[in-house]
Design a protein around this motif. Structure first.
Motif, PDB file in Angstrom:
ATOM      1  N   ILE A  89      -1.005   8.301  -1.425  1.00  0.00           N
ATOM      2  CA  ILE A  89      -0.916   9.168  -2.520  1.00  0.00           C
ATOM      3  C   ILE A  89      -2.276   9.811  -2.827  1.00  0.00           C
ATOM      4  O   ILE A  89      -2.857   9.504  -2.400  1.00  0.00           O
ATOM      5  N   THR A 124       0.582  -1.206  -0.001  1.00  0.00           N
ATOM      6  CA  THR A 124      -0.279   0.270   0.088  1.00  0.00           C
ATOM      7  C   THR A 124       1.508   0.912   0.674  1.00  0.00           C
ATOM      8  O   THR A 124       2.044   0.732  -0.113  1.00  0.00           O
ATOM      9  N   LYS A 125       0.566   2.475  -0.651  1.00  0.00           N
ATOM     10  CA  LYS A 125       1.172   3.613  -1.005  1.00  0.00           C
ATOM     11  C   LYS A 125       0.001   4.433  -0.676  1.00  0.00           C
ATOM     12  O   LYS A 125      -0.855   4.481  -1.526  1.00  0.00           O
ATOM     13  N   THR A 182      -7.153   0.810  -0.571  1.00  0.00           N
ATOM     14  CA  THR A 182      -6.226  -0.374   0.020  1.00  0.00           C
ATOM     15  C   THR A 182      -7.324  -0.818   1.385  1.00  0.00           C
ATOM     16  O   THR A 182      -7.510  -2.071   1.023  1.00  0.00           O
ATOM     17  N   GLU A 200       0.694   1.207 -10.049  1.00  0.00           N
ATOM     18  CA  GLU A 200      -0.829   1.450  -8.959  1.00  0.00           C
ATOM     19  C   GLU A 200      -1.762   1.170  -9.788  1.00  0.00           C
ATOM     20  O   GLU A 200      -1.935   0.499 -10.894  1.00  0.00           O
ATOM     21  N   THR A 201      -2.660   0.639  -8.956  1.00  0.00           N
ATOM     22  CA  THR A 201      -4.035  -0.067  -9.349  1.00  0.00           C
ATOM     23  C   THR A 201      -5.333   0.665  -8.934  1.00  0.00           C
ATOM     24  O   THR A 201      -4.638   2.265  -8.214  1.00  0.00           O
ATOM     25  N   ASP A 202      -6.127   0.426  -9.076  1.00  0.00           N
ATOM     26  CA  ASP A 202      -7.054   1.727  -8.577  1.00  0.00           C
ATOM     27  C   ASP A 202      -8.019   1.167  -7.580  1.00  0.00           C
ATOM     28  O   ASP A 202      -8.874   1.501  -7.353  1.00  0.00           O
ATOM     29  N   PHE A 259      -0.711  -1.953  -4.613  1.00  0.00           N
ATOM     30  CA  PHE A 259       0.739  -1.348  -6.023  1.00  0.00           C
ATOM     31  C   PHE A 259       0.525  -2.825  -5.592  1.00  0.00           C
ATOM     32  O   PHE A 259       0.892  -3.704  -4.968  1.00  0.00           O
ATOM     33  N   ASN A 274      -5.017   5.616   0.828  1.00  0.00           N
ATOM     34  CA  ASN A 274      -4.244   4.770   0.175  1.00  0.00           C
ATOM     35  C   ASN A 274      -4.085   3.307  -0.545  1.00  0.00           C
ATOM     36  O   ASN A 274      -5.357   3.377  -1.152  1.00  0.00           O
ATOM     37  N   LYS A 275      -3.307   3.378  -1.879  1.00  0.00           N
ATOM     38  CA  LYS A 275      -3.820   2.934  -2.768  1.00  0.00           C
ATOM     39  C   LYS A 275      -2.818   1.518  -2.677  1.00  0.00           C
ATOM     40  O   LYS A 275      -1.945   0.892  -2.503  1.00  0.00           O
TER      41      LYS A 275
END
Lengths: 199, 261
Positions: B138, B135-136, B163, B158-160, B151, B148-149
């Motif tokens: 961004i 998770t990142k 998290t 990166e995904t849509d 990855f 939090n997205k």
């Protein structure tokens, strides 16, 4: 020779590896003659109770296991299958230990399965003079993974507490059992397996 | 009777590349950190509660060479261990469990095809299925907000997926544990991502293993006192002897965190 009961259970390889590390000859078998002839029998298990019992019954192993006279060690699901009944799949089990197996109830903070390292017994006084606990402190930590538990009864050697009190070790005659996994419980588990092998 | 003495777990993670352990800083700049089988034995003796082996190259170079290594590790190790990396179907997962691993971890493959989690849970039992989530935090474009997205691909893409939503879906599909790696914290040794770990560990009913940022004992004390994480995972601090597992566990014990000594 130690015989490990072969059935549709998950962690038989872990038990074999643990015995190999201890330098003990072992076979994995579902042959009644080999089980009966072994010095000791280990009945491991990770899996689902009704599926496991069905498998054992189809091969007549339910009767064979019950009638063994040498020391037998049930582990995890193996221990639960040695009780009379399990809520998991509403399963009639072997009936060696006169108690039933229930599912842990939902709890707001404690997660199910009970997974990880916990004491063998929650209370120091719960220690036992059983040879299975030789050189082991009953408060030592061991590795558990289970969603169902055996209700403590007079066969309980040790009682741990997680959401509810549960039997962590049982013994009746030549039948011994642990809810935890000695084969994954580091030095304490190795000591317990050694104690079983020395019975 | 004390109701819960379930111990907080300390999990050294061995990132595997070409059969050797390595640890990247923010997923790049790999250093050789030794033979995984020898390290595994050492960690078990030191009192590690579990080990985690992740083949970090697996998602881009399809590899199924893990099985012999898993067999070797299983023969020497007397504590549970998880194996991840390149596991994208039930067949390989079963082979790894059969080779002696206690759990398998899936990451990119589960994001690409979430049904994989259901299949693995059905086939192996939830207790064997760890979903690893990178998770990142961004910034959302043209706003002052952040999100939090998830990855994938070793943190490259990166995904849509948001998290927390994704982790809840993993639980519903049968995941037994979430291994949460914060890419903002990984390799920094500045502490774990407490905020998202806290939210996740309260909202999910399955254990959360926190990963990324653990650099000293206080970081682990914070993790276990400020979140409901069940375990803390780290790599280089253990591999390079900066914070030996026995020292960490003794210090955690002194700080009142229930650990196995």
């Amino acid at each position: 020779m130690i015989a490990i009961v072969k059935y549709n259970a998950g962690n038989i390889g872990s038990v074999t590896n643990a015995l190999n590390r201890l330098g003990v000859d072992n076979i994995v078998t579902d042959d009644p003659k080999e089980l009966q002839a072994a010095d000791k029998v280990i009945f491991p298990g990770v899996g689902e109770a009704s599926t496991a019992m069905k498998y054992l019954k189809e091969r007549g192993l339910d009767k064979v296991i019950k009638e063994l006279t040498q020391p037998v060690l049930g582990i995890c699901l193996g221990m639960q299958l040695m009780c009379t009944y399990s809520e998991e799949g509403s399963t009639d089990c072997l009936g060696i230990f006169d108690t039933i197996v229930k599912k842990f109830p939902d709890n707001p903070t404690l997660k199910v399965p009970h997974m990880g390292w916990n004491n063998i017994a929650s209370e120091p006084s719960n220690g036992s003079s059983s040879p299975l606990l030789k050189n082991i402190d009953s408060q030592d930590d061991v590795y558990y993974v289970h969603s169902y538990y055996a209700v403590p009864n007079e066969d309980s050697l040790a009682v741990c507490n997680y959401i509810n009190p549960f039997a962590s070790m049982m013994n009746k005659g030549n039948f011994y059992a642990t809810q935890f996994h000695p084969e994954k419980s580091a030095q304490v588990g190795e000591q317990l397996l050694t104690n079983f092998l020395n019975l | 009777m004390q109701n819960n003495m379930l111990k907080k777990r300390i999990i050294p993670c061995l990132d595997i590349k070409d059969g050797r352990t390595v640890k990247g800083i923010n997923f790049v700049g790999l250093r050789d950190a030794g033979d995984p089988v020898e390290l595994a034995k050492q960690y078990a003796l030191q009192g590690a509660d579990e080990l985690c082996f992740l083949d970090i190259t697996a998602t881009i170079e399809k590899r199924e060479t893990l099985v012999p290594l898993v067999k070797e590790i299983a023969s020497v190790l007397n504590i549970p261990f998880t194996v991840g990396g390149g596991i994208n179907d039930v067949k390989l997962a079963k082979e790894i469990i059969k080779a002696g691993a206690d759990k398998i971890a899936v990451n990119s493959a589960a994001v690409k095809r979430p049904e994989l989690i259901n299949e693995l849970a059905q086939e192996l039992g939830s207790q064997c299925v760890v979903v690893a989530v990178d998770t990142k935090l961004i910034e959302v474009d043209n706003t002052d907000k952040s999100t939090n997205k998830v990855f994938i691909g070793g943190g490259r893409f990166e995904t849509d997926k948001e998290t927390i939503t994704w982790c809840k879906e993993c639980e519903t599909r049968g995941a037994g544990e979430i291994l949460l790696t914060s890419m903002n914290h990984d390799g920094t040794k500045n502490g774990f991502a407490l905020e998202i770990t806290d939210v996740l560990s309260r909202e999910l009913n399955i254990p959360i293993i926190a990963s990324g940022g653990g650099g000293n004992t206080q970081h682990f004390v914070d993790l276990f006192s400020k979140t409901h994480a069940s375990a803390g995972l780290a790599a280089s601090i253990f591999h390079f002897g900066e914070l030996p597992v026995p020292d960490l566990k003794n210090q955690l014990n002194e700080a009142g965190v229930a650990v196995r000594i």
